[in-house]
Design a protein around this motif. Structure first.
Motif, mmCIF file in Angstrom:
data_model
loop_
_atom_site.group_PDB
_atom_site.id
_atom_site.type_symbol
_atom_site.label_atom_id
_atom_site.label_comp_id
_atom_site.label_asym_id
_atom_site.label_seq_id
_atom_site.Cartn_x
_atom_site.Cartn_y
_atom_site.Cartn_z
ATOM 1 N N ALA A 111 0.864 -1.179 0.002
ATOM 2 C CA ALA A 111 -0.101 0.065 0.119
ATOM 3 C C ALA A 111 0.793 1.437 -0.068
ATOM 4 O O ALA A 111 0.527 2.316 -0.787
ATOM 5 N N HIS A 112 1.946 1.177 0.425
ATOM 6 C CA HIS A 112 2.972 2.424 0.986
ATOM 7 C C HIS A 112 3.549 2.707 -0.506
ATOM 8 O O HIS A 112 3.529 3.927 -0.944
ATOM 9 N N ALA A 117 3.087 6.180 -5.674
ATOM 10 C CA ALA A 117 2.914 6.302 -7.094
ATOM 11 C C ALA A 117 1.713 7.247 -7.147
ATOM 12 O O ALA A 117 1.482 8.163 -8.108
ATOM 13 N N VAL A 118 0.729 7.297 -6.507
ATOM 14 C CA VAL A 118 -0.382 8.027 -6.193
ATOM 15 C C VAL A 118 -0.086 9.562 -6.049
ATOM 16 O O VAL A 118 -0.506 10.494 -6.751
ATOM 17 N N LEU A 145 -8.536 6.270 -5.178
ATOM 18 C CA LEU A 145 -7.079 5.990 -5.237
ATOM 19 C C LEU A 145 -6.261 5.437 -3.949
ATOM 20 O O LEU A 145 -5.508 4.412 -4.116
ATOM 21 N N VAL A 146 -6.862 6.060 -2.875
ATOM 22 C CA VAL A 146 -6.079 5.413 -1.601
ATOM 23 C C VAL A 146 -6.735 4.086 -1.519
ATOM 24 O O VAL A 146 -5.945 3.021 -1.062
ATOM 25 N N ALA A 147 -7.858 3.868 -1.655
ATOM 26 C CA ALA A 147 -8.630 2.489 -1.387
ATOM 27 C C ALA A 147 -7.965 1.467 -2.386
ATOM 28 O O ALA A 147 -7.921 0.279 -2.212
ATOM 29 N N GLY A 152 -4.475 -3.030 -3.621
ATOM 30 C CA GLY A 152 -3.281 -3.491 -4.295
ATOM 31 C C GLY A 152 -2.381 -4.171 -3.413
ATOM 32 O O GLY A 152 -1.572 -5.236 -3.570
ATOM 33 N N GLY A 153 -2.278 -3.442 -2.026
ATOM 34 C CA GLY A 153 -1.289 -4.098 -1.055
ATOM 35 C C GLY A 153 -1.695 -5.461 -0.765
ATOM 36 O O GLY A 153 -0.979 -6.419 -0.391
#
Length: 313
Positions: A111-112, A117-118, A145-147, A152-153
């Motif tokens: 996630a980090h 990238a975001v 985008l955060v979710a 993705g993590g």
């Protein structure tokens, strides 16, 4: 005896940690404990400041607050294991606890990385589409985008663990590291893991390389765009961008060093994780906050409010 070893499941692992003298380990304990406290203090300050100061309710600071949240969690997952290992020569970790640690570590770490990238994409839009920036990066888009970064993590971590769990482990049960991680655990499997390592490289190492290259391209485009502008804030924008590139490099290069080359064992395999598990969560607040005038003003406003509230009690 070999058949018996293969069929008996491994119930625990032994972490070797750092094989230094007691005095050196005690010194390292104090250093990393202070680093951990500073990491928590810096990132919690960012979180509280962004949440309480309406001036910072913008996409950039929303992403920065989420990055601070991942830094707190990432450091809290790894620092306690590192610190406890420095107080003892050997640390025994149950198999299930080791698996849980790896899951959390790669979940938060994935996630980090995606959040970085975001944030780079956010800066790209802010510089190339300044008039449409708030329309493009609206609240719904930011939340998605955060979710997506956390999702993705989760997918990355779940894939890593799904590849590890079916493997038989028959010993030795010694991990030459200060925490459980995929490359070291994978080497303890009783069967040929060549295909599994290839899959993990594609899921971990290749992902790191691709995201890192995309980030470098993005920041290069941003630097070129800033370089062509004539404004009084040009020098500040350039220095901030360069500082962020350095922070991103410190995050990605050790990770690529470990997860893109799992077939080889290097002497620095034990040192490299310290960069992105202990030092990076400390550096991020410095890079993204100390060079940001608006954030520094907001922190001062927060400090004044806290002092005023305490004085009125």
């Amino acid at each position: 005896m070999e058949l018996k070893n293969v069929t008996n499941p491994v119930m625990e692992f032994v972490l070797l940690g750092f094989n230094h003298s007691l005095k050196i380990q005690q010194f390292l304990f104090k250093v990393f404990f202070i680093v951990y406290l500073m990491t928590c203090l810096g990132n919690i300050t960012i979180l509280i400041t962004v949440i309480t100061d309406y001036h910072l309710h913008t996409p950039m600071y929303f992403f920065l607050a989420n990055l601070a949240f991942t830094d707190i969690n990432e450091s809290s997952v790894n620092a306690p294991i590192l610190l406890s290992g420095l107080l003892s020569h050997h640390k025994t970790v149950p198999f299930k606890e080791c698996i849980l640690h790896m899951f959390l570590f790669h979940f938060i770490g994935g996630a980090h990385i995606l959040l970085l990238a975001v944030m780079a994409a956010d800066r790209y839009v802010a510089i190339h589409k300044p008039l449409q920036y708030l329309t493009i990066m609206n609240r719904e888009v930011c939340v998605v985008l955060v979710a997506g970064s956390w999702a993705g993590g989760l997918i990355h971590s779940a894939t890593q663990i799904a590849l590890l769990l079916p493997l038989p482990y028959c010993g030795p049960i010694i991990l030459d590291n200060f925490h459980c991680d995929v490359p070291q655990v994978l080497k303890l499997a009783c069967i040929d893991t060549y295909l599994t390592e290839l899959l993990m490289v594609s899921n971990g190492g290749l992902l790191l390389i691709v995201v890192f290259v995309l980030l470098l391209i993005s920041y290069t485009v941003i630097l070129v765009k800033i370089g062509r502008q004539v404004s009084e804030g040009k020098h500040k924008a350039l220095s901030t961008c360069v500082a962020q590139i350095m922070a991103v490099s410190i995050t990605f290069i050790p990770g690529i060093f470990i997860y893109a080359c799992p077939f080889k064992t290097f002497e620095l395999d034990k040192v490299a994780p310290i960069f992105f598990t202990v030092l990076v969560p400390l550096l991020n607040p410095m890079v993204y906050t100390l060079r940001n005038t608006e954030m520094k003003k907001a922190i001062r406003r927060l400090a004044f409010r806290v002092i005023r509230d305490f004085s009125q009690v």
